[in-house]
Design an enzyme around this catalytic site. Structure first.
Site, PDB file in Angstrom:
ATOM      1  N   ASN A  62       0.832  -1.210   0.000  1.00 30.01           N
ATOM      2  CA  ASN A  62       0.000   0.000   0.000  1.00 30.01           C
ATOM      3  C   ASN A  62       0.860   1.251   0.000  1.00 30.01           C
ATOM      4  O   ASN A  62       1.942   1.293   0.596  1.00 30.01           O
ATOM      5  CB  ASN A  62      -1.034  -0.003   1.132  1.00 30.01           C
ATOM      6  CG  ASN A  62      -0.473  -0.282   2.503  1.00 30.01           C
ATOM      7  OD1 ASN A  62       0.473  -1.041   2.663  1.00 30.01           O
ATOM      8  ND2 ASN A  62      -1.052   0.332   3.517  1.00 30.01           N
ATOM      9  N   GLU A  64       0.378   5.264   0.675  1.00 27.02           N
ATOM     10  CA  GLU A  64      -0.542   6.284   1.183  1.00 27.02           C
ATOM     11  C   GLU A  64      -0.134   7.681   0.718  1.00 27.02           C
ATOM     12  O   GLU A  64       0.935   7.870   0.126  1.00 27.02           O
ATOM     13  CB  GLU A  64      -0.613   6.179   2.716  1.00 27.02           C
ATOM     14  CG  GLU A  64      -1.196   4.828   3.116  1.00 27.02           C
ATOM     15  CD  GLU A  64      -1.452   4.670   4.612  1.00 27.02           C
ATOM     16  OE1 GLU A  64      -0.997   5.523   5.409  1.00 27.02           O
ATOM     17  OE2 GLU A  64      -2.123   3.688   4.970  1.00 27.02           O
ATOM     18  N   CYS A  73      -4.307   0.850  -2.282  1.00 24.36           N
ATOM     19  CA  CYS A  73      -4.133  -0.447  -1.611  1.00 24.36           C
ATOM     20  C   CYS A  73      -3.092  -1.296  -2.345  1.00 24.36           C
ATOM     21  O   CYS A  73      -2.914  -1.179  -3.569  1.00 24.36           O
ATOM     22  CB  CYS A  73      -5.436  -1.230  -1.627  1.00 24.36           C
ATOM     23  SG  CYS A  73      -6.757  -0.541  -0.637  1.00 24.36           S
ATOM     24  N   GLU A  75      -3.227  -4.433  -3.170  1.00 22.28           N
ATOM     25  CA  GLU A  75      -3.754  -5.341  -4.198  1.00 22.28           C
ATOM     26  C   GLU A  75      -3.891  -4.649  -5.542  1.00 22.28           C
ATOM     27  O   GLU A  75      -3.636  -5.235  -6.592  1.00 22.28           O
ATOM     28  CB  GLU A  75      -5.111  -5.893  -3.757  1.00 22.28           C
ATOM     29  CG  GLU A  75      -5.056  -6.771  -2.515  1.00 22.28           C
ATOM     30  CD  GLU A  75      -5.228  -5.987  -1.205  1.00 22.28           C
ATOM     31  OE1 GLU A  75      -4.841  -4.800  -1.142  1.00 22.28           O
ATOM     32  OE2 GLU A  75      -5.755  -6.564  -0.246  1.00 22.28           O
ATOM     33  N   CYS A 112     -10.193  -5.298   0.598  1.00 23.54           N
ATOM     34  CA  CYS A 112     -11.334  -4.382   0.737  1.00 23.54           C
ATOM     35  C   CYS A 112     -12.252  -4.501  -0.478  1.00 23.54           C
ATOM     36  O   CYS A 112     -11.895  -5.091  -1.508  1.00 23.54           O
ATOM     37  CB  CYS A 112     -10.844  -2.952   0.913  1.00 23.54           C
ATOM     38  SG  CYS A 112     -10.272  -2.190  -0.621  1.00 23.54           S
TER      39      CYS A 112
HETATM   40  N1  THU Z   1      -5.292  -1.483   2.499  1.00 23.70           N
HETATM   41  C1  THU Z   1      -4.771  -2.300   1.543  1.00 23.70           C
HETATM   42  O1  THU Z   1      -3.633  -2.102   1.091  1.00 23.70           O
HETATM   43  N2  THU Z   1      -5.529  -3.307   1.092  1.00 23.70           N
HETATM   44  C2  THU Z   1      -6.794  -3.607   1.535  1.00 23.70           C
HETATM   45  O2  THU Z   1      -7.453  -4.470   0.990  1.00 23.70           O
HETATM   46  C3  THU Z   1      -7.333  -2.879   2.687  1.00 23.70           C
HETATM   47  C4  THU Z   1      -6.611  -1.658   3.073  1.00 23.70           C
HETATM   48  C5  THU Z   1      -4.493  -0.350   2.960  1.00 23.70           C
HETATM   49  C6  THU Z   1      -5.038   0.989   2.541  1.00 23.70           C
HETATM   50  C7  THU Z   1      -4.484   1.891   3.614  1.00 23.70           C
HETATM   51  O3  THU Z   1      -3.174   2.286   3.218  1.00 23.70           O
HETATM   52  C8  THU Z   1      -4.355   1.004   4.832  1.00 23.70           C
HETATM   53  O4  THU Z   1      -4.446  -0.341   4.365  1.00 23.70           O
HETATM   54  C9  THU Z   1      -5.436   1.245   5.886  1.00 23.70           C
HETATM   55  O5  THU Z   1      -6.694   1.184   5.330  1.00 23.70           O
END
Ligand code: THU
Length: 160
Positions: A62, A64, A73, A75, A112
């Site tokens: 991920n 940010e 994210c 994925e 997610c």
């Molecule tokens: N996140 C992912 O990388 N994948 C997911 O399927 C769920 C959430 C990340 C996004 C964000 O950087 C952190 O997790 C918290 O939500």
């Protein structure tokens, strides 16, 4: 009126050692890439590794952003990399792991909804199911046999 039930079969593994060898390898890659996630805001680190049918392994984590919705994210970072580098190569298996700098993540972290939708596009395109294995930092691993199990009644091109 008719009431139907949609069921999702899942397989639960207690230990990484119980996973098939190629999935253990993939999960190790996911753990490795998880460590370089850029997650200064949530402190929640996600790593993923995809095994393609040509045996390439694509990883992602991920990323940010101070403007929160501009982050992405793990994925989707990985699936778009796979789709752009190997557009006609099928994705066989996805391994996902998450950890947190705040609390230990001891239960499996499922992708997610937005990632399920993004991944589902490619499962439909390739006309072959993708196995998904997901875990926390420690604890059990859950496997689903496909994206359509994780995202039933998905929105797809048939609606357009
Ligand atoms: N996140 C992912 O990388 N994948 C997911 O399927 C769920 C959430 C990340 C996004 C964000 O950087 C952190 O997790 C918290 O939500």
């Amino acid at each position: 009126m008719k009431k139907l039930e949609i069921t999702t079969p899942i397989t639960i593994f207690d230990l990484v050692d119980e996973l098939p060898n190629e999935v253990q390898m993939l999960m190790n890659e996911a753990v490795k890439i998880r460590k370089t996630a850029y997650a200064p805001y949530s402190k929640f680190h996600v790593g993923t590794a995809f095994l393609l049918e040509n045996n390439e392994v694509i990883t992602g984590n991920n990323q940010e952003n101070a403007a929160y919705p501009s982050g992405m994210c793990a994925e989707r970072v990985a699936v778009w990399q796979a789709a752009s580098r190997f557009p006609n190569v099928k994705i066989k298996i996805i391994a996902i792991t998450a950890s947190s700098k705040e609390n230990p993540v001891t239960k499996p972290v499922a992708p997610c909804g937005g990632c399920r939708q993004a991944l589902s596009e490619y499962e439909i395109k390739q006309e072959e199911d993708i196995e998904i294995y997901f875990m926390g930092e420690t604890g059990q691993i859950i496997k689903t046999d496909s994206l359509h199990d994780l995202l039933p009644l998905a929105f797809d091109k048939s609606f357009l």
